[in-house]
Design an enzyme around this catalytic site. Structure first.
Site, PDB file in Angstrom:
ATOM      1  N   SER A 285       0.825  -1.194   0.000  1.00 15.55           N
ATOM      2  CA  SER A 285       0.000   0.000   0.000  1.00 15.55           C
ATOM      3  C   SER A 285       0.875   1.267   0.000  1.00 15.55           C
ATOM      4  CB  SER A 285      -0.953  -0.037   1.198  1.00 15.55           C
ATOM      5  OG  SER A 285      -1.996   0.893   1.045  1.00 15.55           O
TER       6      SER A 285
ATOM      7  N   ASP B 183      -9.323  -7.243  -4.588  1.00 17.85           N
ATOM      8  CA  ASP B 183      -8.668  -5.999  -4.169  1.00 17.85           C
ATOM      9  C   ASP B 183      -9.483  -4.795  -4.617  1.00 17.85           C
ATOM     10  OD1 ASP B 183      -6.702  -4.078  -3.433  1.00 17.85           O
ATOM     11  OD2 ASP B 183      -5.123  -5.535  -3.853  1.00 17.85           O
TER      12      ASP B 183
ATOM     13  N   HIS C 279      -7.182  -6.250  -0.360  1.00 19.22           N
ATOM     14  CA  HIS C 279      -6.079  -5.295  -0.352  1.00 19.22           C
ATOM     15  C   HIS C 279      -4.930  -5.773   0.530  1.00 19.22           C
ATOM     16  CE1 HIS C 279      -3.843  -1.606  -0.360  1.00 19.22           C
ATOM     17  NE2 HIS C 279      -4.106  -1.335   0.901  1.00 19.22           N
TER      18      HIS C 279
END
Length: 539
Positions: free
Chosen positions: A239, A467, A514
């Site tokens: 991320s 995701d 994610h």
């Protein structure tokens, strides 16, 4: 084992799809199914009761104790080393109930596991604070070192926004099995249990402000590398950590063997984010991060992504990913990429522009803080066993309540809605193609005649099949990197072509969202081991 058969690996994956303890308790108390408890205007969002929330706020579990509890779930380790020097942590109002070694005041002695108790040992586990230059600058580090063999390769892991290295607890054991590797995980400066110096940006210029915010993190990473005397390493970032990994590769070239980006933020370009306009809430990664349920994510496959794209890195699936993004936005093929979107709520953009972080709200909430955090943790960890989910909730709250520091960089890097102000798609093709000195060092004080261009580095982008991050951006980045390689090698000599190491591929991890390293940790670890062994073979 190939990537397509990596699911589960040999990590004794206990993929039990139980409700988070917070959601389960609420459902048990009122006799209503947990899913129905999530409905309603506000009550269903926060699954921790007022009394439980107050008790947690009053107990004030130190971040060191909470990190220790999470790392205790690492297989074969049981009693992880945990230093107690947490930068700027608030003092505890009560004694810790966690089992920390009382004889250790700050530093923690390393813990060794032998081949009798650890089938992949012997290994040494370390926890320490690495001091950097300047006032109140230090990085929290957790590492796993293989014993009785040569240490030839290093893996460095960076977490996402507001998180900490403890979130990688499902990966440390699996990744440290690879012979010849030392695994490091770092808390970014101003996050996790690293020190929290005041964050300031001095420039009023837009691009310079973005660069200052990036440098705040990546300069600390480079200083850590120098202090650890590591010449080259493989860098994994998740991320925001992935965004910073790209920024590091561009500013400090010549030190990476491979770059692995796990659901990185900031790749796709949004014209409105670049110009401070506001994206549609349905496309907001912030909204999905809070309300997407991981139990559903890890149980179901995404029918919009073909099986050929999952973990195999099928280069022909860029359009499939783009179609997925269009279906989610309801645009079909009628809306051009630059079509305007509805603005985010004014209160959200006001808070964002005022640089009021979500963690500020947690701190201001006082006794309600743990309850607010439960709105995220009860969904994010709902696929994990109850005791692990509770430990991660305690860990997250212990980090969120600490003094604000690195979190304030977010508004300079991302626009409201979590689109990058300086998108990586504009820059990522330069990874592995920067000018360095002939001896591999920085070119800042080296004459042009003594410089050469990097030979490229392999870049791997990984996404979960469910995701909410823009997978199409990953395929676009892959295309840009490969196009740049083709352009550079057009005029290259035969020797330069032979020595070129540049490549890019996009992989999809099945039944993961994610937080791909946690949702599908078995397959993620197997894919990572293959990538690490590839680095070892390249030498």
């Amino acid at each position: 084992m190939t990537a397509t058969t990596a699911n589960g690996g040999g990590d004794d994956a206990r993929m039990r799809t139980q409700q988070s303890p917070l959601a389960s308790k609420r459902a048990k108390d009122d006799g209503t199914p947990a899913e129905e408890n999530r409905k309603g205007k506000f009550g269903g969002y926060f699954t921790l009761g007022y009394k439980e929330g107050f008790n947690q706020w009053w107990a004030n579990i130190p971040a060191a104790a909470a990190e220790h509890a999470v790392l205790s779930y690492i297989p074969y380790l049981r009693k992880p080393p945990t230093h107690t020097q947490t930068g700027s942590a608030p003092p505890s109002t009560t004694a810790s109930t966690m089992s920390l070694d009382p004889s250790v005041e700050k530093e923690a002695p390393p813990v060794r596991t032998n081949s009798l108790m650890d089938p992949y040992g012997p290994r040494q586990w370390n926890s320490q604070m690495v001091e950097l230059g300047g006032k109140n600058r230090a990085l929290n580090e957790f590492s796993v070192e293989r014993l009785d063999e040569a240490h030839e390769q290093n893996l460095v892991m960076l977490h996402g926004y507001g998180a900490g290295l403890g979130f990688f607890y499902k990966n440390f054991e699996g990744l440290s099995r690879v012979p010849g590797w030392t695994v490091y995980a770092l808390d970014l400066l101003g996050m996790g249990r690293s020190s929290r110096p005041p964050f300031r940006v001095h420039s009023k210029d837009r691009q310079k402000s973005i660069a200052e915010a990036e440098d705040w993190f990546i300069d600390a990473l480079e200083e850590w590398r120098v202090k650890r005397k590591i010449d080259r390493f493989t860098l994994l970032g998740h991320s925001l950590g992935g965004y910073m990994a790209v920024a590091y590769a561009l500013k400090y070239p010549g030190h990476l063997n491979k770059l692995i980006l796990a659901s990185p933020v900031g790749i796709p370009e949004d014209p409105y984010a670049v110009n401070a306009a506001m994206p549609d809430p349905s496309d907001s990664t912030v909204t999905n991060e809070v309300f997407q349920d991981q139990e559903a994510t890890t149980e179901h496959s995404n029918p919009n992504i073909p099986d050929s794209a999952k973990t195999t890195g099928d280069n022909n699936n860029f359009l499939n990913a783009r179609s997925k993004a269009q279906k989610q936005s309801g645009s079909g093929d009628d809306r051009p990429p630059s079509a305007p979107r509805k603005p985010l709520p004014k209160w959200l953009t006001y808070l964002w522009d005022a640089n009021i972080s979500p963690f500020s709200l947690v701190r201001w909430a006082g006794p309600l803080g743990p309850r607010f955090v439960s709105g995220w943790t009860s969904r994010r960890f709902s696929h994990l066993p109850p005791d692990e989910a509770q430990a991660l909730h305690n860990y997250a709250y212990s980090l969120f309540k600490q003094r604000g520091s690195g979190e304030y960089a977010l508004a300079y890097i991302l626009a409201p809605g979590a689109f990058a102000r300086s998108p990586l798609i504009r820059r990522i093709h330069g990874v592995g193609r920067q000018m360095i000195a002939t001896n591999g060092s920085s070119t800042s004080s080296v004459a042009i005649a003594q410089q050469r261009r990097e030979n490229g580095i392999p870049v791997v982008l990984m996404y979960g099949e469910n995701d909410w991050m823009d997978i199409a951006g990953g395929y676009a980045a892959e295309q840009r990197i490969n196009e740049e390689k083709e352009r550079v090698l057009k005029s290259a000599s035969a020797e330069e072509k032979e020595n070129d190491r540049g490549s890019a591929k996009c992989l999809i991890i099945k039944k993961a969202g994610h937080h791909v390293y946690l949702d599908g940790f078995g397959e993620f670890n197997e894919v990572m081991r293959e990538e690490m062994m590839d680095v070892s073979k390249r030498g």
